[in-house]
Every structure is written in C-alpha cells, then in structure tokens.
Design a protein around this motif. Sequence first.
Motif, PDB file in Angstrom:
ATOM      1  N   GLU A 174       0.796  -1.227   0.000  1.00 24.82           N
ATOM      2  CA  GLU A 174       0.000   0.000   0.000  1.00 24.82           C
ATOM      3  C   GLU A 174       0.827   1.275   0.000  1.00 24.82           C
ATOM      4  O   GLU A 174       0.313   2.357   0.273  1.00 24.82           O
ATOM      5  N   LEU A 183      -3.383  -0.960  -4.892  1.00 23.84           N
ATOM      6  CA  LEU A 183      -4.317   0.074  -4.459  1.00 23.84           C
ATOM      7  C   LEU A 183      -5.540   0.141  -5.374  1.00 23.84           C
ATOM      8  O   LEU A 183      -6.645   0.454  -4.920  1.00 23.84           O
ATOM      9  N   ALA A 184      -5.347  -0.187  -6.655  1.00 27.35           N
ATOM     10  CA  ALA A 184      -6.491  -0.262  -7.569  1.00 27.35           C
ATOM     11  C   ALA A 184      -7.432  -1.390  -7.159  1.00 27.35           C
ATOM     12  O   ALA A 184      -8.659  -1.235  -7.183  1.00 27.35           O
ATOM     13  N   ARG A 186      -7.777  -2.558  -4.120  1.00 31.50           N
ATOM     14  CA  ARG A 186      -8.433  -2.136  -2.884  1.00 31.50           C
ATOM     15  C   ARG A 186      -9.574  -1.167  -3.173  1.00 31.50           C
ATOM     16  O   ARG A 186     -10.678  -1.290  -2.619  1.00 31.50           O
ATOM     17  N   ALA A 187      -9.312  -0.211  -4.069  1.00 31.47           N
ATOM     18  CA  ALA A 187     -10.353   0.759  -4.404  1.00 31.47           C
ATOM     19  C   ALA A 187     -11.554   0.084  -5.068  1.00 31.47           C
ATOM     20  O   ALA A 187     -12.704   0.388  -4.747  1.00 31.47           O
ATOM     21  N   HIS A 190     -13.646  -1.715  -2.549  1.00 30.02           N
ATOM     22  CA  HIS A 190     -14.358  -0.826  -1.623  1.00 30.02           C
ATOM     23  C   HIS A 190     -15.294   0.142  -2.340  1.00 30.02           C
ATOM     24  O   HIS A 190     -15.919   0.987  -1.685  1.00 30.02           O
ATOM     25  N   GLU A 192     -14.396   2.569  -4.430  1.00 31.76           N
ATOM     26  CA  GLU A 192     -13.790   3.894  -4.412  1.00 31.76           C
ATOM     27  C   GLU A 192     -13.148   4.222  -5.763  1.00 31.76           C
ATOM     28  O   GLU A 192     -12.809   3.329  -6.536  1.00 31.76           O
ATOM     29  N   THR A 193     -12.966   5.507  -6.020  1.00 34.96           N
ATOM     30  CA  THR A 193     -12.282   5.964  -7.222  1.00 34.96           C
ATOM     31  C   THR A 193     -10.774   5.896  -7.004  1.00 34.96           C
ATOM     32  O   THR A 193     -10.285   6.161  -5.901  1.00 34.96           O
ATOM     33  N   TYR A 194     -10.046   5.550  -8.069  1.00 35.78           N
ATOM     34  CA  TYR A 194      -8.588   5.499  -7.942  1.00 35.78           C
ATOM     35  C   TYR A 194      -7.943   5.826  -9.279  1.00 35.78           C
ATOM     36  O   TYR A 194      -8.389   5.350 -10.326  1.00 35.78           O
ATOM     37  N   CYS A 251     -16.559  -0.490 -11.177  1.00 32.41           N
ATOM     38  CA  CYS A 251     -15.429   0.162 -10.501  1.00 32.41           C
ATOM     39  C   CYS A 251     -14.945   1.373 -11.309  1.00 32.41           C
ATOM     40  O   CYS A 251     -15.017   1.395 -12.540  1.00 32.41           O
ATOM     41  N   ILE A 253     -11.727   2.966 -11.801  1.00 33.49           N
ATOM     42  CA  ILE A 253     -10.269   2.964 -11.748  1.00 33.49           C
ATOM     43  C   ILE A 253      -9.764   3.546 -13.058  1.00 33.49           C
ATOM     44  O   ILE A 253     -10.164   3.107 -14.136  1.00 33.49           O
ATOM     45  N   TYR A 294      -9.214  -7.621  -0.162  1.00 32.89           N
ATOM     46  CA  TYR A 294      -9.749  -6.339   0.261  1.00 32.89           C
ATOM     47  C   TYR A 294     -11.269  -6.339   0.341  1.00 32.89           C
ATOM     48  O   TYR A 294     -11.850  -5.571   1.115  1.00 32.89           O
TER      49      TYR A 294
END
Length: 299
Positions: A174, A183-184, A186-187, A190, A192-194, A251, A253, A294
């Motif tokens: 991380e 991290l992509a 994980r995003a 979850h 989330e935007t990444y 997602c 990403i 994740y």
Amino acid sequence: MQVLLTGGAGFLGAWICRRLSQRGDRIRIFDRAENRNIIAAIAGAPAAAACEWVIGDITDAEAVATAASGCDAIIHLAGVLTWACQENPARGAAINLIGTLNVFEAALRHGIGKVIYTSSAGVYGPQSGALPVPVSHYGAFKLACEGSARAYFADHGLSSIGFRPYVVYGPGRESGLSAGPTLACRAAAHGETYDFPYEGAAGLVYVDDVAAAYESALRHDAPGAHVFNMIGEQATPENVIALLRELAPDCDIRPGGAPMPSAPEIAEGPLREVLPDVPFTPLREGIARTFSFYRDGTL
C-alpha cells in the motif's frame, strides 16, 4: 532454522514470515519499531506473536551485528524507496547501501554462510532492460549493493542471492509508486475511485511468488553471488483495470500518472534454473486474490 529478517515489519516481510512460519523456522525481525499488524493480517496472529523482535536501525553496524548473533541466515529487506532516495540521497545511501554492507559484515562476523537481499528492477534505466544503467539514486544504490555482494564472495567466499523484483503487488502492498495495482484492487473492492500513479507496461509479480523465492533461496545451496530478475507478467494499468472490471463492473479505476523509471521489457533470466521451485502466479489469478482480500479479508 533461525533467520534474521531485516525490515521484516513491512509488506514483503509479512509474506516471508507467512512462509517461514509454516515451515517451522524461527524468525527474528530487526526493524526500527515493533509493529506486528501487517504480519498478523498476512501470516496470522500466532505467527506474528511467535516472531522475536529486535528494535534497531539498519545504519547502526553494531546493532545489526548483535541482531544477527545465533542466526543461520539473513534475509535483508530493510530499505527506503525511490522517492525517499530522491529527496535525501545521502540518507538513502546510508540506509540502502551502507545498511546492506552492515548486513554482510554481520554475516562475516558470525560465520553466517548466506545472505539473501533485495535489489530492484530499478537497476535498469528506462532505455534498456538488458544493461543496468539506473537513472535514480535508488537504482544506483541497489546496483552498488549487487557489486558489493560480488566483492564479498570474491574476498571472503560469502555467498548471496539478490532479487530484482519489478512491480510487486498483492495483499498489503500500500505504499510507493508501484503500489498502483494493489491500491487499484483495494479501491475496486471498496467501491472507491482510484487513479493509477504510473503509466506504461511493467512486469507485475505476485507477492507470494516473491516470498517463495526468498524461501527457496534459503533451502538451495548455490555458492556465489547471484542476482535474479523477478518479472512476473508484463501488463499496463489498462490491463489491470480490465481485469478488475470483470470482478467489479462498476469500478472507477483510471489510468494515468508518470512513466515508470525502468524499462518495460526485462527478461527473467536464469532464476528458475537455480531455484526451480519458485511458483508463477498469472496476473488474472493474482489480481483476483488481491481483490478478494480487500473485499472479504481472505487470502
């Protein structure tokens, strides 16, 4: 086997602890602070609790030598990444280069016959994946460590194996520029935007394959000063995003970022000739494992 693991509190150290603890090895971690959280998440709470812990700084030669007393082998992971070497080259050299010399000196003092250490694909500059011509302080220090390892074998017969992993990804990775694939995942897991921090192709190698290589190096008798590339599977951020959209169609990403400071095409070389039991995890499988970690907390 009693193994000293410098920098063992980090991501790769946790995966190596997972493998070594499963084999019944005794692990002594040398790090600047005691934090068993990542090891517990990756290797399990019992394995984390069983690790002996020595607090110290890799730039302190006497502290390193004291930590190495009674050990059969040293796995040297302690170091700082590219950005830290760029911000403070002298400190980067003290940690990455002098720290490595301290490890080799400790091995000599205690009659430890093998050092396994971390180099980097960063020894290759962006122009060539065949000839090491680094363009970063980080890569230059790692290349100097490789030269010193050869000198220790020539001068003292101290054998070593160094690994040059490219982009290591997987549960727990991380931090750093090359943490992008993890991290992509994980995003995406979850919702989330990444935005990827780098662009272009790079070799993506799953973390447990790297940990297995360190474990294999402990078990194999390979006299000399070896250095092996670990490349995994070449992929772009767009390739990773496509795989994540199969797992999480909605997602968000995005590709982007600065070019990687290493050449995109680096050959693996003779790694599996010397260490034939090192596994290879296809990118699709590694991304799926990381995403699941994740999303569900499962390895």
